[in-house]
Design a protein around this motif. Structure first.
Motif, PDB file in Angstrom:
ATOM      1  N   GLY A   1       0.811  -1.218   0.000  1.00 21.19           N
ATOM      2  CA  GLY A   1       0.000   0.000   0.000  1.00 21.19           C
ATOM      3  C   GLY A   1       0.842   1.264   0.000  1.00 21.19           C
ATOM      4  N   ILE A   2       1.927   1.258   0.787  1.00 23.65           N
ATOM      5  CA  ILE A   2       2.810   2.431   0.837  1.00 23.65           C
ATOM      6  C   ILE A   2       3.424   2.701  -0.536  1.00 23.65           C
ATOM      7  N   SER A   3       3.854   1.653  -1.218  1.00 21.69           N
ATOM      8  CA  SER A   3       4.459   1.840  -2.540  1.00 21.69           C
ATOM      9  C   SER A   3       3.429   2.350  -3.546  1.00 21.69           C
ATOM     10  N   CYS A   4       2.192   1.863  -3.465  1.00 23.53           N
ATOM     11  CA  CYS A   4       1.135   2.381  -4.348  1.00 23.53           C
ATOM     12  C   CYS A   4       0.869   3.855  -4.071  1.00 23.53           C
ATOM     13  N   GLY A   5       0.784   4.214  -2.789  1.00 27.56           N
ATOM     14  CA  GLY A   5       0.526   5.609  -2.428  1.00 27.56           C
ATOM     15  C   GLY A   5       1.649   6.529  -2.835  1.00 27.56           C
ATOM     16  N   THR A   6       2.900   6.087  -2.674  1.00 26.93           N
ATOM     17  CA  THR A   6       4.039   6.920  -3.068  1.00 26.93           C
ATOM     18  C   THR A   6       4.126   7.024  -4.581  1.00 26.93           C
ATOM     19  N   GLY A   7       3.795   5.926  -5.269  1.00 24.69           N
ATOM     20  CA  GLY A   7       3.735   5.987  -6.726  1.00 24.69           C
ATOM     21  C   GLY A   7       2.677   6.967  -7.206  1.00 24.69           C
ATOM     22  N   LEU A   8       1.565   7.027  -6.474  1.00 26.11           N
ATOM     23  CA  LEU A   8       0.495   7.972  -6.825  1.00 26.11           C
ATOM     24  C   LEU A   8       0.980   9.412  -6.788  1.00 26.11           C
ATOM     25  N   ILE A   9       1.760   9.770  -5.776  1.00 23.80           N
ATOM     26  CA  ILE A   9       2.249  11.148  -5.685  1.00 23.80           C
ATOM     27  C   ILE A   9       3.572  11.337  -6.442  1.00 23.80           C
ATOM     28  N   THR A  10       3.972  10.295  -7.200  1.00 23.85           N
ATOM     29  CA  THR A  10       5.118  10.431  -8.092  1.00 23.85           C
ATOM     30  C   THR A  10       4.674  10.777  -9.500  1.00 23.85           C
ATOM     31  N   LYS A  11       3.688  10.024 -10.021  1.00 24.73           N
ATOM     32  CA  LYS A  11       3.245  10.286 -11.391  1.00 24.73           C
ATOM     33  C   LYS A  11       1.764  10.042 -11.608  1.00 24.73           C
ATOM     34  N   GLY A  12       1.009   9.890 -10.546  1.00 22.97           N
ATOM     35  CA  GLY A  12      -0.429   9.814 -10.710  1.00 22.97           C
ATOM     36  C   GLY A  12      -1.002   8.418 -10.623  1.00 22.97           C
ATOM     37  N   PHE A  13      -2.206   8.277 -11.160  1.00 21.18           N
ATOM     38  CA  PHE A  13      -3.002   7.066 -10.953  1.00 21.18           C
ATOM     39  C   PHE A  13      -2.450   5.841 -11.666  1.00 21.18           C
ATOM     40  N   ILE A  14      -1.529   6.028 -12.579  1.00 29.76           N
ATOM     41  CA  ILE A  14      -0.956   4.882 -13.269  1.00 29.76           C
ATOM     42  C   ILE A  14      -0.249   3.962 -12.278  1.00 29.76           C
ATOM     43  N   ALA A  15       0.243   4.516 -11.171  1.00 29.66           N
ATOM     44  CA  ALA A  15       0.901   3.706 -10.140  1.00 29.66           C
ATOM     45  C   ALA A  15      -0.081   2.772  -9.453  1.00 29.66           C
ATOM     46  N   LEU A  16      -1.377   3.065  -9.546  1.00 23.13           N
ATOM     47  CA  LEU A  16      -2.416   2.198  -9.000  1.00 23.13           C
ATOM     48  C   LEU A  16      -3.007   1.294 -10.079  1.00 23.13           C
ATOM     49  N   VAL A  17      -3.148   1.828 -11.279  1.00 23.82           N
ATOM     50  CA  VAL A  17      -3.826   1.112 -12.354  1.00 23.82           C
ATOM     51  C   VAL A  17      -3.057  -0.137 -12.773  1.00 23.82           C
ATOM     52  N   ILE A  18      -1.732  -0.005 -12.986  1.00 22.10           N
ATOM     53  CA  ILE A  18      -0.943  -1.136 -13.471  1.00 22.10           C
ATOM     54  C   ILE A  18      -0.954  -2.297 -12.477  1.00 22.10           C
ATOM     55  N   PRO A  19      -0.638  -2.077 -11.188  1.00 20.22           N
ATOM     56  CA  PRO A  19      -0.731  -3.203 -10.247  1.00 20.22           C
ATOM     57  C   PRO A  19      -2.148  -3.766 -10.137  1.00 20.22           C
ATOM     58  N   PHE A  20      -3.151  -2.894 -10.095  1.00 20.89           N
ATOM     59  CA  PHE A  20      -4.540  -3.360  -9.935  1.00 20.89           C
ATOM     60  C   PHE A  20      -4.961  -4.248 -11.101  1.00 20.89           C
ATOM     61  N   LEU A  21      -4.750  -3.791 -12.328  1.00 21.76           N
ATOM     62  CA  LEU A  21      -5.132  -4.589 -13.498  1.00 21.76           C
ATOM     63  C   LEU A  21      -4.349  -5.898 -13.556  1.00 21.76           C
ATOM     64  N   SER A  22      -3.064  -5.829 -13.270  1.00 15.99           N
ATOM     65  CA  SER A  22      -2.242  -7.044 -13.301  1.00 15.99           C
ATOM     66  C   SER A  22      -2.738  -8.070 -12.289  1.00 15.99           C
ATOM     67  N   ILE A  23      -3.040  -7.604 -11.098  1.00 20.07           N
ATOM     68  CA  ILE A  23      -3.498  -8.505 -10.032  1.00 20.07           C
ATOM     69  C   ILE A  23      -4.866  -9.086 -10.366  1.00 20.07           C
TER      70      ILE A  23
END
Length: 558
Positions: A174-196
């Motif tokens: 979760g921390i890595s997803c949240g930090t990815g979100l404030i790095t470049k946006g929602f793509i940091a959530l979309v890629i892991p979510f779709l893959s999973i």
């Protein structure tokens, strides 16, 4: 059984150390490229100068295209190393190396085999695209790290039999997803979510435990990203609208998206980017597919690759950097495939890879030589005859590529890891052989050094290109650079200015503006596309005191 006979870890460690050198050594002596590197350099410089670590500004104008974490990385780098090209690029290199470290420990946790782990690191760091982005100041190396960490710790969470460890892994996920979100946006959530989600379609037995623990990554991602999100929205209420609709929805679906390319765009990007390991790619992917029913981790890595590749292929806006996270799982699959293949078959596959690299190098060498020696064949030759020294360095870098692969194929196939040194010549020499026609269009620092005295004496500086303007600001330590004619990526921020004339002037109004500032020294810098475009500008420009022209750059001094 892993039966590939190789030299032990000593050779692998030497190669990794050499790779670290060719990552770090060129960072400072290569000039910055516009618009990306100069943009990130200047935004962080302005943040440090104004002690504003929450709201990005570029040339004193709101700049909401990206979130904050990448700028923080650059801020810290400039604080530690000072204001130089090394500090601008170090963030990308640091997070690329950090990805390699996590890769090592992830592979170790999977198979407890240091040979696979070290070789996965070697393959990952020596991928051509990974190296280019890892030594170039953009946010993608940082974003890729957080996506990699997300995917690693999700796998470790679902495979852990210890409750305490499982909770910890979900927390890091979760921390890595949240930090990815404030790095470049929602793509940091979309890629892991779709893959999973897609992986779970083939492995539904894990669904229940994931749903039970889903609140842990959800809460941790919110907690890590909420402070800055709350801060920016409380100060800049329009940030959410612009960032979500312009930077995400429009970029992915809009007909006016930036960098529009056809759906097959990432096929050649992947092929070229995976060199010098292209000869091993398709066999590794194929083996992962045919073993999907009993080799869960290989299939998980394969889904990770396919999801991101297809997601960005269907996106309207495309850049080579977007598929960088694909190279993390690809490197693992290639390393694993080498160690799970019979020795005889492996030697054949490795020789094919060396042969592919030799052919690739010879094709580049032949093409560039023909273009240089017979310029009429191709009217836009990279090098003029006066640049023969640069041309020779280019040739040397490709000869290094070819020679290493010839040596590996004929004499050292059992220590095939030295293939990673194929890009050594390119890495070390590239900064010295960038063609002048590119230097004087994409690397403004060189031209600005030639006109440094003129810029120092100028009270007002104006540029028609944002990349050039940000380079001037970076070099001169001043953010009051004005823009003429082309608002570019500052269009949104400029719309906020109450007194737009203090920052922007149209070419039609330039004469009037100059007349109002006739008692001030003015430097006008243009990046022109051609002589005809310069001729189109002439009617709008008063006769300057003098001009300085080099390549596509031109200074008008008033």
């Amino acid at each position: 059984m892993y039966n590939m006979h190789i030299k032990k870890n000593k050779t692998q460690k030497i190669i990794i150390i050499l790779i670290f050198f060719y990552y770090l050594i060129p960072l400072n002596y290569r000039d910055l490229w516009q618009p990306d590197e100069t943009r990130y350099a200047e935004i962080s410089r302005e943040m440090l100068e104004k002690h504003n670590w929450s709201i990005p500004h570029l040339l004193d104008v709101r700049y909401f295209e990206k979130p904050i974490f990448g700028y923080w990385v650059n801020n810290i780098s400039q604080l530690i190393f000072g204001k130089n090209n090394f500090s601008v690029r170090f963030g990308s290199t640091f997070f690329t190396i950090l990805s390699a470290i996590f890769l090592f420990y992830f592979v170790q946790s999977l198979w407890n085999n240091k040979n696979i782990s070290y070789n996965a690191v070697i393959i990952f760091l020596s991928n051509l695209l990974v190296y280019i982005i890892g030594t170039y100041s953009v946010l993608d190396a940082i974003l890729s790290f957080w996506i990699n960490v997300s995917m690693i710790f999700f796998w470790m969470a679902i495979k852990s039999s210890v409750k305490k460890n499982r909770i910890f892994y979900y927390l890091i996920f979760g921390i890595s997803c949240g930090t990815g979100l404030i790095t470049k946006g929602f793509i940091a959530l979309v890629i892991p979510f779709l893959s999973i989600v897609i992986w779970l379609k083939f492995n539904p037995k894990y669904t229940k435990t994931i749903l039970i623990h889903s609140f842990i990554p959800l809460i941790s991602s919110i907690l890590i990203s909420f402070p800055w999100i709350y801060n920016i929205l409380s100060k800049e209420q329009d940030y959410a609208r612009y960032f979500i609709f312009i930077e995400h929805i429009q970029r992915f679906l809009g007909d006016n998206a930036q960098h529009k390319f056809p759906i097959w765009y990432y096929v050649p990007v992947l092929i070229i980017g995976i060199f010098p390991w292209f000869g091993l790619l398709f066999k590794s992917l194929y083996r992962s597919w045919i073993s999907r029913k009993f080799d869960k981790i290989s299939f998980y890595l394969l889904v990770w690759i396919i999801v991101q590749f297809l997601f960005f292929s269907f996106s309207k806006g495309k850049l080579p950097t977007y598929i960088l996270p694909c190279f993390f799982p690809i490197s693992i699959l290639i390393a694993k495939n080498i160690f799970s293949t019979k020795l005889k078959n492996n030697l054949i596959l490795l020789k094919i890879n060396s042969t592919t690299n030799i052919i690739f190098g010879c094709m580049i060498l032949f093409s560039i030589s023909i273009i240089y020696c017979i310029p009429k064949i191709y009217p836009y030759s990279l090098y003029s005859y006066q640049e023969y020294k640069k041309f020779i360095l280019f040739v040397v870098s490709i000869l290094i590529w070819i020679s290493i692969n010839v040596w590996v194929k004929l004499f050292a196939i059992k220590i095939w890891q030295w293939t990673a040194m194929s890009i050594f010549g390119i890495a070390i020499l590239f900064g010295f052989y960038v063609p002048e026609r590119i230097v004087y269009s994409k690397q403004p620092q060189v031209f600005l050094n030639e006109i440094k005295d003129d810029l120092k004496k100028s009270e007002l500086i104006i540029a028609n290109n944002i990349g050039v303007a940000t380079t001037i600001a970076w070099e001169m330590n001043r953010s009051d650079i004005m823009i003429i004619d082309n608002k570019g990526e500052l269009e949104y921020g400029l719309s906020y200015l109450n007194e737009l004339n203090n920052k922007f002037v149209t070419k039609k109004n330039f004469k009037n503006w100059l007349n109002k500032n006739k008692n001030k020294s003015v430097a006008l810098i243009f990046l022109i596309s051609s002589k005809s475009s310069l001729n189109e500008l002439t009617p709008y420009l008063p006769v300057p005191q003098y001009t300085v022209e080099h390549g596509r750059f031109i200074l008008f001094k008033y």
